[in-house]
Scaffold this motif. Sequence first.
Motif, mmCIF file in Angstrom:
data_model
loop_
_atom_site.group_PDB
_atom_site.id
_atom_site.type_symbol
_atom_site.label_atom_id
_atom_site.label_comp_id
_atom_site.label_asym_id
_atom_site.label_seq_id
_atom_site.Cartn_x
_atom_site.Cartn_y
_atom_site.Cartn_z
ATOM 1 N N LEU A 1 -29.590 -25.420 4.896
ATOM 2 C CA LEU A 1 -28.420 -24.711 4.371
ATOM 3 C C LEU A 1 -28.833 -23.640 3.362
ATOM 4 C CD1 LEU A 1 -25.941 -27.684 3.910
ATOM 5 C CD2 LEU A 1 -26.056 -26.059 5.805
ATOM 6 N N THR B 1 -24.209 -20.221 12.598
ATOM 7 C CA THR B 1 -23.609 -20.143 11.266
ATOM 8 C C THR B 1 -22.349 -19.292 11.355
ATOM 9 O OG1 THR B 1 -25.006 -18.265 10.728
ATOM 10 C CG2 THR B 1 -25.798 -20.428 10.049
ATOM 11 N N VAL C 1 -19.927 -24.263 2.433
ATOM 12 C CA VAL C 1 -20.104 -25.101 3.610
ATOM 13 C C VAL C 1 -19.189 -26.311 3.486
ATOM 14 C CG1 VAL C 1 -21.742 -26.536 4.913
ATOM 15 C CG2 VAL C 1 -22.482 -24.341 3.961
ATOM 16 N N THR C 2 -18.495 -26.627 4.563
ATOM 17 C CA THR C 2 -17.587 -27.779 4.569
ATOM 18 C C THR C 2 -18.165 -28.948 5.360
ATOM 19 O OG1 THR C 2 -16.422 -26.852 6.468
ATOM 20 C CG2 THR C 2 -15.499 -26.397 4.277
ATOM 21 N N VAL D 1 -21.351 -29.932 8.776
ATOM 22 C CA VAL D 1 -22.387 -29.493 9.707
ATOM 23 C C VAL D 1 -22.267 -30.365 10.953
ATOM 24 C CG1 VAL D 1 -24.862 -29.162 10.084
ATOM 25 C CG2 VAL D 1 -23.904 -28.849 7.786
ATOM 26 N N ILE E 1 -20.093 -32.162 4.142
ATOM 27 C CA ILE E 1 -21.067 -31.588 3.220
ATOM 28 C C ILE E 1 -21.340 -32.521 2.037
ATOM 29 C CG2 ILE E 1 -19.401 -30.236 1.865
ATOM 30 C CD1 ILE E 1 -22.996 -29.203 2.923
ATOM 31 N N ILE F 1 -23.125 -24.790 11.428
ATOM 32 C CA ILE F 1 -22.786 -24.888 10.006
ATOM 33 C C ILE F 1 -21.391 -24.300 9.829
ATOM 34 C CG2 ILE F 1 -23.445 -24.210 7.667
ATOM 35 C CD1 ILE F 1 -26.347 -23.857 8.811
ATOM 36 N N HIS F 2 -20.488 -25.135 9.331
ATOM 37 C CA HIS F 2 -19.079 -24.714 9.148
ATOM 38 C C HIS F 2 -18.835 -24.384 7.675
ATOM 39 C CE1 HIS F 2 -18.259 -26.359 13.149
ATOM 40 N NE2 HIS F 2 -18.961 -27.411 12.765
ATOM 41 N N SER F 3 -18.129 -23.307 7.435
ATOM 42 C CA SER F 3 -17.758 -22.966 6.061
ATOM 43 C C SER F 3 -16.261 -22.673 6.000
ATOM 44 C CB SER F 3 -18.544 -21.744 5.561
ATOM 45 O OG SER F 3 -18.057 -20.571 6.150
ATOM 46 N N ILE G 1 -25.485 -19.931 3.413
ATOM 47 C CA ILE G 1 -24.073 -19.996 3.753
ATOM 48 C C ILE G 1 -23.336 -20.597 2.561
ATOM 49 C CG2 ILE G 1 -22.349 -20.881 5.369
ATOM 50 C CD1 ILE G 1 -24.411 -19.044 6.655
#
Length: 149
Positions: A58, A14, A66-67, A69, A83, A140-142, A63
């Motif tokens: 998620l 994350t 989130v943009t 995964v 997302i 996981i991208h944010s 997080i």
Amino acid sequence: MSFQAASSPLIVQTGEQEPSALSYTEMVEKFAQTTLKTKLPWFEEEQTFTGIKVTDLLKFYKIEDVTSVSFLALNDYTATTKIEDIYSYEPIIAYEINREKIKVRDKGPYWLIFNLKKYPELDNIDFHAQMVWQINKITIHSKHDSTKT
């Protein structure tokens, strides 16, 4: 518990935090199980998959923003899901097929599954390519991290 189940943790990254590992047992105990029946292009008949919703994962990691995964397979194949698609179609990280733990040789231990029966518009090469099998790591991208997809 089988040796494979005990030795196949799912690594979750994350953002810039240290990765954590979720065991099969933790997934079963900490998350609601979701079961769905669908036909996939790799099988002639419908199959029953059991696992956890990506949306539940998620929520568990809390997080924000989130943009996307990314799902990384044992063979280093990676696919990234937006997302919006995760919330719209609620794919699961399956660990059982037809009530049996998915073995590595059968695309396990974890497999991202979209319900193509419920959402036939997903039955195309773009979504087939996102259904990563033999998953061993999820990132996981944010908006607040610097990791790249």
